[in-house]
Write a protein that holds these residues in place. Structure first.
Motif, PDB file in Angstrom:
ATOM      1  N   ARG A  52      10.144   5.216 -17.711  1.00  0.00           N
ATOM      2  CA  ARG A  52       9.781   5.950 -16.497  1.00  0.00           C
ATOM      3  C   ARG A  52       9.701   4.993 -15.314  1.00  0.00           C
ATOM      4  O   ARG A  52       9.191   3.877 -15.442  1.00  0.00           O
ATOM      5  N   THR A  53      10.191   5.429 -14.174  1.00  0.00           N
ATOM      6  CA  THR A  53      10.070   4.652 -12.953  1.00  0.00           C
ATOM      7  C   THR A  53       8.768   5.040 -12.263  1.00  0.00           C
ATOM      8  O   THR A  53       8.534   6.222 -11.973  1.00  0.00           O
ATOM      9  N   LEU A  54       7.926   4.053 -12.006  1.00  0.00           N
ATOM     10  CA  LEU A  54       6.593   4.292 -11.460  1.00  0.00           C
ATOM     11  C   LEU A  54       6.375   3.450 -10.204  1.00  0.00           C
ATOM     12  O   LEU A  54       6.968   2.377 -10.060  1.00  0.00           O
ATOM     13  N   TYR A  55       5.517   3.940  -9.332  1.00  0.00           N
ATOM     14  CA  TYR A  55       5.181   3.189  -8.131  1.00  0.00           C
ATOM     15  C   TYR A  55       4.337   1.965  -8.477  1.00  0.00           C
ATOM     16  O   TYR A  55       3.471   2.017  -9.360  1.00  0.00           O
ATOM     17  N   ARG A  56       4.582   0.876  -7.761  1.00  0.00           N
ATOM     18  CA  ARG A  56       3.644  -0.230  -7.799  1.00  0.00           C
ATOM     19  C   ARG A  56       2.467   0.112  -6.890  1.00  0.00           C
ATOM     20  O   ARG A  56       2.602   0.853  -5.916  1.00  0.00           O
ATOM     21  N   ARG A  57       1.332  -0.440  -7.218  1.00  0.00           N
ATOM     22  CA  ARG A  57       0.111  -0.105  -6.498  1.00  0.00           C
ATOM     23  C   ARG A  57       0.103  -0.738  -5.102  1.00  0.00           C
ATOM     24  O   ARG A  57       0.290  -1.944  -4.961  1.00  0.00           O
ATOM     25  N   LEU A  58      -0.105   0.087  -4.096  1.00  0.00           N
ATOM     26  CA  LEU A  58      -0.255  -0.401  -2.720  1.00  0.00           C
ATOM     27  C   LEU A  58      -1.019   0.642  -1.925  1.00  0.00           C
ATOM     28  O   LEU A  58      -1.148   1.797  -2.345  1.00  0.00           O
ATOM     29  N   THR A  59      -1.531   0.228  -0.771  1.00  0.00           N
ATOM     30  CA  THR A  59      -2.252   1.142   0.113  1.00  0.00           C
ATOM     31  C   THR A  59      -1.751   0.954   1.538  1.00  0.00           C
ATOM     32  O   THR A  59      -1.608  -0.181   2.008  1.00  0.00           O
ATOM     33  N   MET A  60      -1.468   2.079   2.178  1.00  0.00           N
ATOM     34  CA  MET A  60      -1.036   2.061   3.578  1.00  0.00           C
ATOM     35  C   MET A  60      -2.117   2.682   4.457  1.00  0.00           C
ATOM     36  O   MET A  60      -2.668   3.726   4.105  1.00  0.00           O
ATOM     37  N   ILE A  61      -2.426   2.032   5.546  1.00  0.00           N
ATOM     38  CA  ILE A  61      -3.276   2.612   6.586  1.00  0.00           C
ATOM     39  C   ILE A  61      -2.341   3.173   7.648  1.00  0.00           C
ATOM     40  O   ILE A  61      -1.569   2.424   8.274  1.00  0.00           O
ATOM     41  N   VAL A  62      -2.388   4.459   7.834  1.00  0.00           N
ATOM     42  CA  VAL A  62      -1.469   5.146   8.747  1.00  0.00           C
ATOM     43  C   VAL A  62      -2.249   5.635   9.958  1.00  0.00           C
ATOM     44  O   VAL A  62      -3.313   6.263   9.808  1.00  0.00           O
TER      45      VAL A  62
ATOM     46  N   ILE B 126       2.649   3.141  10.213  1.00  0.00           N
ATOM     47  CA  ILE B 126       1.994   2.335   9.188  1.00  0.00           C
ATOM     48  C   ILE B 126       1.378   1.124   9.878  1.00  0.00           C
ATOM     49  O   ILE B 126       2.069   0.186  10.287  1.00  0.00           O
ATOM     50  N   GLU B 127       0.064   1.159  10.013  1.00  0.00           N
ATOM     51  CA  GLU B 127      -0.645   0.127  10.758  1.00  0.00           C
ATOM     52  C   GLU B 127      -0.904  -1.112   9.912  1.00  0.00           C
ATOM     53  O   GLU B 127      -0.848  -2.246  10.399  1.00  0.00           O
ATOM     54  N   HIS B 128      -1.181  -0.909   8.634  1.00  0.00           N
ATOM     55  CA  HIS B 128      -1.523  -2.036   7.756  1.00  0.00           C
ATOM     56  C   HIS B 128      -1.182  -1.650   6.326  1.00  0.00           C
ATOM     57  O   HIS B 128      -1.237  -0.473   5.953  1.00  0.00           O
ATOM     58  N   VAL B 129      -0.807  -2.666   5.525  1.00  0.00           N
ATOM     59  CA  VAL B 129      -0.465  -2.441   4.117  1.00  0.00           C
ATOM     60  C   VAL B 129      -1.232  -3.436   3.260  1.00  0.00           C
ATOM     61  O   VAL B 129      -1.258  -4.644   3.563  1.00  0.00           O
ATOM     62  N   PHE B 130      -1.834  -2.942   2.197  1.00  0.00           N
ATOM     63  CA  PHE B 130      -2.454  -3.790   1.184  1.00  0.00           C
ATOM     64  C   PHE B 130      -1.500  -3.873  -0.004  1.00  0.00           C
ATOM     65  O   PHE B 130      -1.218  -2.860  -0.662  1.00  0.00           O
ATOM     66  N   TYR B 131      -0.976  -5.070  -0.252  1.00  0.00           N
ATOM     67  CA  TYR B 131      -0.046  -5.275  -1.358  1.00  0.00           C
ATOM     68  C   TYR B 131       0.086  -6.773  -1.630  1.00  0.00           C
ATOM     69  O   TYR B 131       0.254  -7.542  -0.676  1.00  0.00           O
ATOM     70  N   PRO B 132      -0.041  -7.192  -2.882  1.00  0.00           N
ATOM     71  CA  PRO B 132      -0.417  -6.379  -4.043  1.00  0.00           C
ATOM     72  C   PRO B 132      -1.899  -6.051  -4.027  1.00  0.00           C
ATOM     73  O   PRO B 132      -2.671  -6.670  -3.283  1.00  0.00           O
ATOM     74  N   VAL B 133      -2.284  -5.073  -4.834  1.00  0.00           N
ATOM     75  CA  VAL B 133      -3.674  -4.646  -4.943  1.00  0.00           C
ATOM     76  C   VAL B 133      -4.231  -5.137  -6.269  1.00  0.00           C
ATOM     77  O   VAL B 133      -3.716  -4.792  -7.330  1.00  0.00           O
ATOM     78  N   PHE B 134      -5.292  -5.951  -6.198  1.00  0.00           N
ATOM     79  CA  PHE B 134      -5.922  -6.461  -7.415  1.00  0.00           C
ATOM     80  C   PHE B 134      -7.255  -7.109  -7.063  1.00  0.00           C
ATOM     81  O   PHE B 134      -7.333  -7.848  -6.075  1.00  0.00           O
TER      82      PHE B 134
END
Length: 354
Positions: free
Chosen positions: A292-302, A307-315
């Motif tokens: 299965r193709t799955l999204y990698r974990r990230l967060t976007m502040i919109v 898209i104002e800011h991106v958190f990647y990678p998330v851990f």
């Protein structure tokens, strides 16, 4: 054939052959000097016993098959008594399977009930106060035990920063409409004024359900339920510092996500992108697990569609909501916007000095 030769050719011990003899299954004749002498059929009889006991039959249960060979048949299951023994063994196995299934289902029900009590109000992090696991329970078992998806084991691999989301800041969300767990159809290109926290995750598990093979060894894969719990616990705080809305997003079906939202009592909706349309529009990073193709974990502040800011990678994922909260606290509210509580009432938000 002497006993030593028969043992060597069949791969059993001399003691086992003597046991078969005592049971009246494979009986040699005695030579004048007292030595045992086995007929050629003994080779096939011992092999039959080994095969059937390997399938779970007792030595005594193999008697009809051994006697069938002794009567001159080429195969031990060509006699009616052998077929009856097959049926009897299958009935016994079916009953054992039924009893084991009942025990498994009872344990799964206990796990589900316990998880429903503990997960919604569980504290952040991995502390599981009041829960003890005996060595017998935690010892490795040949039967896989489904993991509690809200608990994060130690030593999970950290996802690398591969610049897979470096192109996102400054871009705009596409005019993409996705179904949400609250029954709405949410347009990503028309989220409305104020900042939106959109956290993207691979997939969430359910208590008592296996995760994909090797899930814990994939960097950044484990922790989706823990991340959702953290965003739930910080939801009011996020709203207080300027997040107009919070959404989760994965490629799982809406009905599966709805069970998660209800079980965890999430105050926000989860968006379903089964076709990975957002990946196609924004070139989001993905990985493959169990085909299965799955999204990698990230967060976007919109903010107003951008898209104002991106958190990647998330851990680690169970601490990520606090990370987002800290970032929002350092930002000025969008021009003309006021922070609100969960009911939509305006809040006065103190800002740290700069």
């Amino acid at each position: 054939m002497r006993v030593g030769e028969l043992a060597r050719r069949t791969g059993v011990t001399v003691r086992a052959l003597r046991y078969y003899e005592a049971a009246g299954l494979v009986v040699p004749r005695r030579l004048p000097n007292g030595y045992r002498d086995y007929a050629p059929t003994a080779l096939r009889q011992v092999e039959e016993i080994r095969t059937l006991t390997g399938l779970g039959l007792s030595v005594e249960d193999t008697r009809p098959f051994v006697e069938c060979l002794a009567s001159g048949h080429d195969l031990g299951d060509e006699c009616p008594a052998s077929l009856a023994a097959y049926r009897r063994s299958i009935r016994d196995l079916s009953e054992r399977i039924r009893l084991l299934t009942e025990r498994r289902d009872t344990l799964a029900a206990h796990l589900e009930a316990s998880s429903r009590r503990l997960i919604p109000d569980a504290p952040e992090g991995n502390a599981r106060t009041g829960i003890s696991v005996s060595p017998e329970v935690s010892a490795p078992s040949p039967v896989p035990v489904p993991a509690d998806p809200a608990w994060l084991p130690r030593g999970l691999p950290r996802p690398p920063d591969d610049d897979g989301a470096a192109h996102l800041p400054g871009g705009r969300l596409p005019d993409l409409v996705l179904p949400a767990t609250d029954g709405r159809a949410v347009g990503l290109g028309a989220l409305g004024p104020g900042r939106t926290v959109l956290y993207v995750y691979p997939l969430s598990g359910r208590p008592g359900t296996d995760l994909p093979d090797g899930w814990d060894t994939i960097p950044g894969a484990r922790g989706c339920t823990a991340e959702a719990c953290a965003f739930r616990n910080h939801y009011d705080d996020l709203r207080a510092v300027g997040a107009a809305r919070v959404y989760g997003l994965s490629s799982q079906p809406r009905e599966y996500q709805r069970e998660l939202a209800e079980r965890l009592r999430l105050p926000f909706a989860i968006l379903s992108d089964t076709g990975l349309a957002l990946r196609e529009a924004l070139d989001l990073p993905t990985f493959t697990a169990d085909g299965r193709t799955l999204y990698r974990r990230l967060t976007m502040i919109v903010n107003r569609g951008e898209i104002e800011h991106v958190f990647y990678p998330v851990f680690p994922p169970d601490q990520h909501a606090a990370e987002v909260l800290d970032w929002l606290r350092l930002q000025d509210p969008p021009q003309g916007e006021t922070a609100h509580d969960r009911e939509g009432h305006p809040l006065s938000v103190p800002r740290p000095p700069r």
